[in-house]
Design a protein around this motif. Sequence first.
Motif, short mmCIF file in Angstrom:
data_model
loop_
_atom_site.label_atom_id
_atom_site.label_comp_id
_atom_site.label_asym_id
_atom_site.label_seq_id
_atom_site.Cartn_x
_atom_site.Cartn_y
_atom_site.Cartn_z
N THR A 101 0.86 -1.18 0.00
CA THR A 101 0.00 0.00 0.00
C THR A 101 0.89 1.23 0.00
O THR A 101 1.66 1.44 0.95
N ALA A 102 0.82 2.01 -1.06
CA ALA A 102 1.63 3.23 -1.18
C ALA A 102 0.71 4.44 -1.03
O ALA A 102 -0.38 4.47 -1.58
N VAL A 103 1.18 5.44 -0.28
CA VAL A 103 0.42 6.67 -0.07
C VAL A 103 1.31 7.84 -0.47
O VAL A 103 2.26 8.19 0.24
N ALA A 104 1.00 8.45 -1.61
CA ALA A 104 1.82 9.54 -2.13
C ALA A 104 1.88 10.73 -1.17
O ALA A 104 2.93 11.34 -1.00
N LYS A 105 0.76 11.04 -0.55
CA LYS A 105 0.68 12.21 0.33
C LYS A 105 1.70 12.17 1.47
O LYS A 105 2.29 13.18 1.83
N THR A 106 1.94 10.97 2.03
CA THR A 106 2.86 10.83 3.16
C THR A 106 4.22 10.26 2.74
O THR A 106 5.18 10.31 3.51
N GLY A 107 4.26 9.66 1.54
CA GLY A 107 5.48 9.01 1.08
C GLY A 107 5.68 7.64 1.70
O GLY A 107 6.71 7.00 1.51
N GLU A 108 4.67 7.16 2.43
CA GLU A 108 4.79 5.87 3.10
C GLU A 108 4.34 4.73 2.20
O GLU A 108 3.33 4.82 1.51
N VAL A 109 5.13 3.66 2.23
CA VAL A 109 4.79 2.44 1.52
C VAL A 109 4.79 1.32 2.54
O VAL A 109 5.82 1.01 3.14
N THR A 110 3.62 0.72 2.76
CA THR A 110 3.48 -0.37 3.72
C THR A 110 3.52 -1.69 2.95
O THR A 110 2.74 -1.89 2.02
N VAL A 111 4.45 -2.56 3.34
CA VAL A 111 4.65 -3.83 2.65
C VAL A 111 4.40 -4.97 3.63
O VAL A 111 4.98 -5.01 4.72
N VAL A 112 3.54 -5.91 3.23
CA VAL A 112 3.31 -7.12 4.02
C VAL A 112 3.98 -8.26 3.27
O VAL A 112 3.75 -8.46 2.07
N SER A 113 4.84 -8.99 3.99
CA SER A 113 5.59 -10.08 3.35
C SER A 113 5.70 -11.27 4.28
O SER A 113 5.49 -11.16 5.49
N ALA A 114 6.05 -12.42 3.70
CA ALA A 114 6.18 -13.66 4.45
C ALA A 114 7.39 -13.63 5.39
O ALA A 114 7.41 -14.28 6.42
N ALA A 115 8.40 -12.87 5.01
CA ALA A 115 9.61 -12.75 5.81
C ALA A 115 10.22 -11.38 5.58
O ALA A 115 9.79 -10.66 4.68
N ALA A 116 11.21 -11.04 6.37
CA ALA A 116 11.89 -9.76 6.20
C ALA A 116 12.48 -9.67 4.79
O ALA A 116 13.02 -10.65 4.29
N LEU A 117 12.32 -8.52 4.17
CA LEU A 117 12.84 -8.32 2.82
C LEU A 117 14.22 -7.68 2.86
O LEU A 117 14.52 -6.91 3.76
N ASP A 118 15.02 -7.99 1.87
CA ASP A 118 16.32 -7.37 1.72
C ASP A 118 16.10 -5.91 1.33
O ASP A 118 15.43 -5.62 0.34
N ARG A 119 16.63 -4.99 2.13
CA ARG A 119 16.42 -3.55 1.86
C ARG A 119 16.91 -3.17 0.47
O ARG A 119 16.32 -2.33 -0.20
N GLU A 120 18.01 -3.79 0.03
CA GLU A 120 18.54 -3.50 -1.31
C GLU A 120 17.55 -3.91 -2.40
O GLU A 120 17.44 -3.23 -3.42
#
Length: 74
Positions: free
Chosen positions: A41-60
């Motif tokens: 879920t990305a929200v342009a107004k705040t610049g926040e992107v909420t990601v739901v995943s099965a495990a921690a994602l590689d930041r890169e």
Amino acid sequence: MSAETTTELTTVYQVKGMTCGHCEGAVSSEISAIPGVSSVTAVAKTGEVTVVSAAALDREAVAAAVDEAGYELI
């Protein structure tokens, strides 16, 4: 009979440069392509992107996806 436990991880990222719904869609689409991601879920107004995943994602990997969409992970 076995009981399956699914644990999902929710992570909020800050993305620079999103200004509209098209931006939100582009970022969401690229991040959704990362294996293990179940929702974005990305929200342009705040610049926040909420990601739901099965495990921690590689930041890169997340940074590369955001970059591919034309924006910057901060």
